[in-house]
Scaffold this active site. Structure first.
Site, short mmCIF file in Angstrom:
data_model
loop_
_atom_site.label_atom_id
_atom_site.label_comp_id
_atom_site.label_asym_id
_atom_site.label_seq_id
_atom_site.Cartn_x
_atom_site.Cartn_y
_atom_site.Cartn_z
NE ARG A 215 41.62 42.43 44.76
CZ ARG A 215 40.73 41.62 45.32
NH1 ARG A 215 40.51 40.42 44.82
NH2 ARG A 215 40.06 41.98 46.38
CG ASN B 286 36.06 40.89 41.63
OD1 ASN B 286 35.20 40.02 41.74
ND2 ASN B 286 36.82 41.30 42.64
CD GLU B 287 34.63 42.89 45.74
OE1 GLU B 287 35.77 43.30 45.97
OE2 GLU B 287 33.97 42.22 46.55
CD GLU C 124 33.73 37.56 45.56
OE1 GLU C 124 34.31 37.90 46.60
OE2 GLU C 124 34.07 37.95 44.44
CD GLU D 266 41.96 37.70 48.35
OE1 GLU D 266 41.43 37.00 47.48
OE2 GLU D 266 41.48 38.76 48.77
CG PHE E 63 46.83 32.15 55.38
CD1 PHE E 63 47.07 30.80 55.58
CD2 PHE E 63 47.92 33.00 55.29
CE1 PHE E 63 48.36 30.30 55.70
CE2 PHE E 63 49.21 32.52 55.42
CZ PHE E 63 49.44 31.16 55.62
CG HIS E 64 39.62 34.42 51.51
ND1 HIS E 64 38.45 33.71 51.43
CD2 HIS E 64 39.27 35.71 51.63
CE1 HIS E 64 37.43 34.56 51.49
NE2 HIS E 64 37.91 35.78 51.61
C1 GLA Z 1 36.38 40.26 47.30
C2 GLA Z 1 36.91 39.84 45.95
C3 GLA Z 1 37.51 38.48 45.92
C4 GLA Z 1 38.30 38.22 47.16
C5 GLA Z 1 37.45 38.43 48.37
C6 GLA Z 1 38.18 38.14 49.65
O1 GLA Z 1 35.06 40.07 47.47
O2 GLA Z 1 35.95 39.95 44.94
O3 GLA Z 1 38.32 38.40 44.78
O4 GLA Z 1 39.40 39.07 47.21
O5 GLA Z 1 37.04 39.77 48.41
O6 GLA Z 1 37.34 38.26 50.75
#
Ligand code: GLA
Length: 630
Positions: free
Chosen positions: A105, A143-144, A297, A345, A347-348
């Site tokens: 990504r 996002n971020e 988050e 992700e 296993f998140h």
């Molecule tokens: C970030 C991202 C999410 C995800 C989490 C995983 O905060 O914004 O999409 O990847 O990390 O911890």
């Protein structure tokens, strides 16, 4: 008044039957807000200009019918594969010249015109389609923000930014001290981003690129915000990343978001995770200028320690969530609602784990979801703190250069260590910008503020003169915003000390002070010109020289601490005593909410008389309580 509760919802991985089940489970869990569409670009626009909104229409309608509000995201953090195929020039290039390929990504360069146009396009299309959807509560751009690129398009934009900042090459050459190492620029076109080079990179070039990149990403964010604003008056936010990585100037960005939102993933499994929770939350409140903000988050069930997932023990998820709320968050959201069925992700952890709702995780999620409505009124209150620590991202970036006298100098570590000491004493602190009005604080701590502007130095002097207690840490006031050495240092007069030489310490050594305290990492040859000596170095080359000084200035006091003190010595300077509980107060008018988190081994009786809102009294070991008093 509402506290938001929920998380990222990525339904495009699942069949519509699962969506219905999801909404039912959200209701059971007390979920009232989900972030939808953060990474949905290829599902929303599978080919250029060809939109597939049907699935999202159904998801939003289902959520609305279930009473769940939506934080609708623009998916611009992950352009689809077709975009990279059509615009290979928009793939990012690393500092050592490698052009990245698709497959993860964030594979885009924010300076590529094609990317910016496509990002505005999908934001516009979403606004047109959903601006009046009744489920919508806010917009979540991207996002971020943070992905960096060193390509030739970035180089062009960097040069434009530098022209605006400096006006002339003469001024840039001076600021960057390019007379050293034959770097004098005669043409703007010769300036490059700080790509990989033969040896140490020019520190000011490096810092300016960080400043530029933050501004460039902000411009990209604002373009999307403008598209949304044309059709919608709802709040617009973006989730700030925080960890060991702060890629943009969040304090500056805060003015452009309607709600400051952070993602927060502590990376320790011991009590350090609680302390990091407090640190990130206090920082977010600082970025928000003291106003409420939102934990967008966190992880529901695990802490990432190195490359190992540590399962959050029973009760820990609730404690972390409430600790964020205690410190000003308007709720607690997670990444993500349902554990991914595959992908990077898988296993998140999630609010609904792979084990499904018949699980400890989901039961704890539902329990917290049932408690939060009882706390709804805290959403309108403010956190109380009378101690501030200064935080300046530009100083951090400057100290990430490769030119410092010790590679162990670490701005983030110095700030964290100051915060940790107050946290262990149960004292809530604010983070403040160096030039802020600090008059409401009884104590202001300045860890390693290497870079400082004249304006900030004047603000700190005014603070002390009008009665404040200021504690300045080692390696502070050394350079101006161009990273030009200040001589004398910015704090020389205020502190009444002259620093003659630095004596950085090897990682495995320490210095001893005459009080018995110890210091590590750093020491200095200090002269107490007009300051009183509080403690001295004992032994070694600095034997008998001042280590800690204090000077009365007007109605206040300015301290200087020339080494990284151990905890016991720092506790003496700051008059701190260890507390087994974390206590944070939020106040609104005459009402106070006292949040108590018991990190000790024995139960704790809360002194504040008041009504228990959530939790247990006395607070059991590992437990929490929120007490309301008027
Ligand atoms: C970030 C991202 C999410 C995800 C989490 C995983 O905060 O914004 O999409 O990847 O990390 O911890």
């Amino acid at each position: 008044m509402t506290l938001w509760y929920g998380g990222d919802y990525n339904p495009e991985q699942w069949d519509p039957d699962v969506w219905k089940e999801d909404v039912g489970l959200m209701q059971r869990a007390g979920v009232n807000l989900v972030t939808v569409g953060v990474f949905s670009w290829s599902s929303l626009e599978p080919a250029p200009g060809q939109y597939e909104f049907g699935w999202l229409d159904r998801v939003l309608d289902l959520l609305h019918a279930g009473g769940v509000r939506v934080d609708l995201a623009t998916p611009t953090a992950s352009p689809p594969p077709w975009f990279s195929r059509l615009h290979p020039e928009a793939l990012p290039v690393t500092a050592d010249g490698v052009r990245l390929t698709h497959g993860s990504r964030d594979t885009y360069c924010a300076c590529a015109p094609a990317y910016r146009e496509a990002a505005r396009g999908i934001a516009r299309a979403l606004a047109e389609r959903y601006h009046d959807h009744p489920a919508l509560a806010m917009w979540h751009v991207h996002n971020e923000y943070g992905t960096t690129c060193y390509c030739s398009l970035a180089a062009e934009r960097f040069r434009e930014w530098l022209q605006t900042r400096y006006g002339t090459l003469e001024r840039l050459n001076e600021a960057w001290t390019t007379a050293f190492w034959s770097q004098g620029y005669a043409e703007w076109a010769d300036i490059e981003p700080p790509r990989k080079t033969q040896y140490l990179v020019n520190p000011t070039q490096y810092l300016d690129f960080r400043r530029f990149w933050s501004d460039e990403l902000l411009a990209a964010y604002l373009e999307q915000k403008t598209e949304l604003r044309k059709l919608s008056a709802l709040p617009v936010t973006t989730n700030f990343v925080f960890g060991g990585w702060v890629p943009v100037n969040h304090a500056q960005w805060a003015a452009e978001v309607d709600v400051v939102a952070i993602d927060h993933y502590p990376d320790r499994s011991d009590v350090g995770a609680e302390e990091q929770t407090a640190f990130g939350a206090d920082l977010a409140r600082g970025w928000a200028g003291g106003k409420p903000w939102l934990l967008m988050e966190q992880s529901a069930g695990t802490l990432n320690e190195g490359h190992r997932l540590h399962t959050k023990e029973p009760g820990r998820m609730a404690r972390h969530s409430l600790s964020h709320i205690a410190r000003g968050s308007q709720g607690a959201l997670f990444f993500q609602w349902r554990a991914s069925r595959g992908g990077a992700e898988m296993f998140h952890s999630a609010m609904v784990p792979h084990a499904g709702p018949d699980s400890r995780m989901f039961r704890e999620i539902a329990k917290l979801g049932s408690e939060l409505p009882q706390l709804a009124e805290v959403a309108e209150s403010n956190v109380e703190a009378d101690v501030a620590i200064l935080w300046d991202v530009e100083c951090w970036w400057a100290m990430q250069g490769t030119h410092l006298p010790s590679s162990s100098l670490d701005y983030l570590a110095a700030v964290r260590s100051a915060h940790r000491r107050f946290w262990h004493a149960g004292i809530t602190v604010d983070f403040a910008a160096p030039a802020a009005d600090l008059s409401s604080y009884r104590l202001v701590v300045v860890p390693s503020l290497y870079l400082i502007s004249d304006e900030a130095a004047a603000a700190l002097t005014a603070y002390v003169e009008s009665g404040g207690q200021l504690v300045v840490g080692y390696f502070s006031g050394i350079v101006d915003p161009d990273l030009r050495i200040r001589s004398p240092g910015a704090f020389t007069e205020l502190l009444g000390v002259r620093v003659e030489e630095f004596h950085p310490l090897p990682d495995d050594s320490e210095v001893v002070l005459s009080s018995g305290g110890r210091g590590r990492l750093w020491s200095e040859h200090v002269h107490a010109v007009s300051a009183e000596v509080v403690d001295r170095y004992a032994g070694g080359v600095l034997d008998g020289k001042p280590a800690i000084t204090r000077r009365q200035v007007g109605a206040g006091t300015a301290w200087y601490v020339s080494t990284e003190l151990d905890d016991a010595a720092a506790a003496q300077v700051f008059e701190l005593s260890a507390s087994p509980v974390e206590i944070v107060r939020r106040r609104s008018g005459d009402t106070t909410w006292t949040f108590v988190f018991n990190h000790g081994d024995a139960e704790f009786s809360v002194p504040d008389a008041g009504r228990l809102v959530v939790g247990e009294l006395p607070v059991p070991a590992g437990g929490y309580a929120v007490v309301r008093s008027t």
